[in-house]
Design an enzyme around this catalytic site. Structure first.
Site, PDB file in Angstrom:
ATOM      1  N   LYS A 157     -15.811 -15.838  -4.390  1.00 11.88           N
ATOM      2  CA  LYS A 157     -15.805 -14.530  -3.959  1.00 11.88           C
ATOM      3  C   LYS A 157     -14.367 -13.757  -3.990  1.00 11.88           C
ATOM      4  CE  LYS A 157     -17.016 -15.465   0.728  1.00 11.88           C
ATOM      5  NZ  LYS A 157     -16.459 -16.951   0.741  1.00 11.88           N
ATOM      6  N   ARG A 189     -21.391 -12.054   7.499  1.00 12.01           N
ATOM      7  CA  ARG A 189     -21.637 -13.654   7.682  1.00 12.01           C
ATOM      8  C   ARG A 189     -23.064 -13.981   8.411  1.00 12.01           C
ATOM      9  NH1 ARG A 189     -16.178 -15.318   5.879  1.00 12.01           N
ATOM     10  NH2 ARG A 189     -16.251 -17.615   5.181  1.00 12.01           N
ATOM     11  N   ARG A 203     -18.275 -25.841   7.196  1.00 10.59           N
ATOM     12  CA  ARG A 203     -18.277 -24.426   6.723  1.00 10.59           C
ATOM     13  C   ARG A 203     -19.469 -24.263   5.714  1.00 10.59           C
ATOM     14  NH1 ARG A 203     -12.663 -23.775   3.815  1.00 10.59           N
ATOM     15  NH2 ARG A 203     -13.507 -21.432   3.571  1.00 10.59           N
TER      16      ARG A 203
HETATM   17  P1  AMP Z   1     -12.846 -17.364   4.298  1.00 10.22           P
HETATM   18  O1  AMP Z   1     -11.560 -17.198   3.939  1.00 10.22           O
HETATM   19  O2  AMP Z   1     -13.734 -16.095   4.180  1.00 10.22           O
HETATM   20  O3  AMP Z   1     -13.402 -18.582   4.065  1.00 10.22           O
HETATM   21  O4  AMP Z   1     -12.819 -17.407   5.972  1.00 10.22           O
HETATM   22  C1  AMP Z   1     -12.303 -18.385   6.749  1.00 10.22           C
HETATM   23  C2  AMP Z   1     -12.631 -18.556   8.010  1.00 10.22           C
HETATM   24  O5  AMP Z   1     -12.434 -17.177   8.769  1.00 10.22           O
HETATM   25  C3  AMP Z   1     -14.229 -18.921   8.169  1.00 10.22           C
HETATM   26  O6  AMP Z   1     -14.487 -20.209   7.854  1.00 10.22           O
HETATM   27  C4  AMP Z   1     -14.505 -18.298   9.619  1.00 10.22           C
HETATM   28  O7  AMP Z   1     -14.031 -19.280  10.450  1.00 10.22           O
HETATM   29  C5  AMP Z   1     -13.628 -16.977   9.656  1.00 10.22           C
HETATM   30  N1  AMP Z   1     -14.314 -15.961   9.182  1.00 10.22           N
HETATM   31  C6  AMP Z   1     -14.037 -15.144   8.345  1.00 10.22           C
HETATM   32  N2  AMP Z   1     -15.078 -14.150   8.018  1.00 10.22           N
HETATM   33  C7  AMP Z   1     -15.955 -14.104   9.009  1.00 10.22           C
HETATM   34  C8  AMP Z   1     -16.731 -13.466   9.519  1.00 10.22           C
HETATM   35  N3  AMP Z   1     -17.297 -12.589   8.735  1.00 10.22           N
HETATM   36  N4  AMP Z   1     -17.463 -14.079  10.694  1.00 10.22           N
HETATM   37  C9  AMP Z   1     -16.930 -14.848  11.352  1.00 10.22           C
HETATM   38  N5  AMP Z   1     -15.981 -15.702  11.011  1.00 10.22           N
HETATM   39  C10 AMP Z   1     -15.419 -15.439  10.104  1.00 10.22           C
END
Ligand code: AMP
Length: 280
Positions: free
Chosen positions: A8, A83, A166
Site C-alpha cells: 500500500k 486501522r 501484525r
Molecule cells: P505501517 O508502516 O503502516 O505498517 O505501520 C507500522 C506500525 O505503526 C504498525 O504496526 C502500528 O504499530 C503503528 N501504526 C501505524 N498506523 C497505525 C494506525 N492507524 N493505528 C494504530 N497503529 C498504527
C-alpha cells in the site's frame, strides 16, 4: 487498507506523484517521532515493536493535525489509516467537519505466502530511506549525495515474530471490521495486489476510475481484464457483495403487495363417460 507488505505504501507513493496530493502514512509519521525521540515516539516504540496498534485517540489526533496542513487542502491519500472501526468513525466525523469526504477506500489483497516473502526481504536504506526488497527489488540507484552505496537495514517489526502478530492484528481489527464499516458507504474497492508493481498500479487506477464518488458506479463495458486468481477472491469481497445486496434490498422501494385472494379451485369438469364398446 492492506496487510503489512501488501504494497500500500508503494502504490500510495505512485498515486502521490500521479495526482499531486500527499501520501499520509501513519506508520511513517510514527517512525519519524521515534527517530526524533519525541514523547509520542517513545510511547509508540514498544507498541510498534510488538506489532500492536497505537491507541485510536492518538492516531486521530495525528491525522487531524496532518490534514490541517496546507498541502492536504487539495486532497490526500491515507496509507495505513484508519486501522480500526473507532478510527474510521473518528475520520468520518473529522472529514465531515472539514467538508472533504472520501472518494474511495481501497483494500489490497495479497496471498499470505507472498506477504511473508515480501516482508522478510524488505530493507530500507538508512540514508536515503528508499525501500528495496532483496527477493524482488534489489538495491540500486543513487543514495544521498556523497554515498555510492546504500546501507540497508531491516525494520524491526518486519522480523518474523512481530510480522505474524501484525498480520493477526490486521485480520482481526482491520480487514474484516473496517471493510464492513465502509461496505455500507459504497466506497470500497478491492485490488488484487499480487504480481508486478506496474500491473497493480494499473489495476488500482482502473478501479478508482471505474467508481468514484459516494456510490459505486454502475459497471461499464471495459476491455477484458486479467481474471483474478481464485486465491485472491477473498472473504472480504464476499462480505462486501453480501452487504451491498443487503443494503440494496433494504433501500429498494417497497412494492404494494397485492393481497392474494384465495380462489376456489375450479371445478373439474366431470369426465364424460364414454361407453365402452362392447367387445362383442
Ligand atoms: P505501517 O508502516 O503502516 O505498517 O505501520 C507500522 C506500525 O505503526 C504498525 O504496526 C502500528 O504499530 C503503528 N501504526 C501505524 N498506523 C497505525 C494506525 N492507524 N493505528 C494504530 N497503529 C498504527
Amino acid at each position: 487498507m492492506g496487510a503489512p507488505g501488501s504494497g500500500k505504501g508503494t502504490q500510495a507513493q505512485r498515486l502521490e506523484k500521479q495526482f499531486g496530493i500527499p501520501q499520509i502514512s501513519t506508520g511513517d509519521i510514527l517512525r519519524k517521532h521515534l527517530a526524533e525521540g519525541t514523547s509520542l515516539g517513545l510511547r509508540a516504540k514498544e507498541i510498534m515493536a510488538s506489532g500492536g496498534y497505537v491507541d485510536d485517540e492518538t492516531m486521530l489526533a495525528i491525522i487531524r493535525e496532518r490534514l490541517s496542513q496546507p498541502d492536504a487542502a487539495k486532497g490526500f491519500i491515507l496509507d495505513g489509516f484508519p486501522r480500526t472501526v473507532a478510527q474510521a468513525e473518528g475520520l468520518s466525523k473529522l472529514l465531515t467537519e472539514l467538508g472533504t469526504p472520501l472518494d474511495a477506500v481501497v483494500l489490497f489483497e495479497v496471498d499470505t505466502e507472498q506477504l511473508v516473502k515480501r516482508v522478510s526481504g524488505r530493507r530500507t536504506c538508512e540514508f536515503c530511506k528508499k525501500v528495496f526488497n532483496v527477493n524482488f527489488a534489489p538495491p540500486g540507484g543513487e543514495c544521498v549525495p556523497g554515498r555510492t552505496e546504500h546501507s540497508l537495514v531491516q525494520r524491526p517489526d518486519d522480523r518474523e515474530d512481530t510480522f505474524k502478530e501484525r498480520l493477526r492484528k490486521y485480520e482481526e481489527d482491520t480487514r474484516r471490521p473496517v471493510s464492513r464499516y465502509y461496505a455500507y458507504t459504497g466506497l470500497m474497492r478491492t485490488v488484487d495486489a499480487d504480481g508486478e508493481i506496474d500491473a497493480i498500479t494499473q489495476r488500482l487506477l482502473d478501479t478508482l476510475k471505474a467508481g468514484s464518488g459516494a456510490v459505486a458506479a454502475p459497471k461499464k463495458k471495459r476491455a477484458p481484464q486479467r481474471r483474478a486468481k481464485p486465491a485472491a477472491k477473498s472473504r472480504a469481497r464476499k462480505v462486501v457483495r453480501r452487504t451491498v445486496r443487503k443494503v440494496a434490498k433494504k433501500t429498494a422501494p417497497k412494492r404494494k403487495v397485492k393481497r392474494k385472494v384465495a380462489r376456489k379451485p375450479a371445478r373439474r369438469a366431470r369426465p364424460t363417460r364414454t361407453r365402452r364398446k362392447s367387445k362383442r
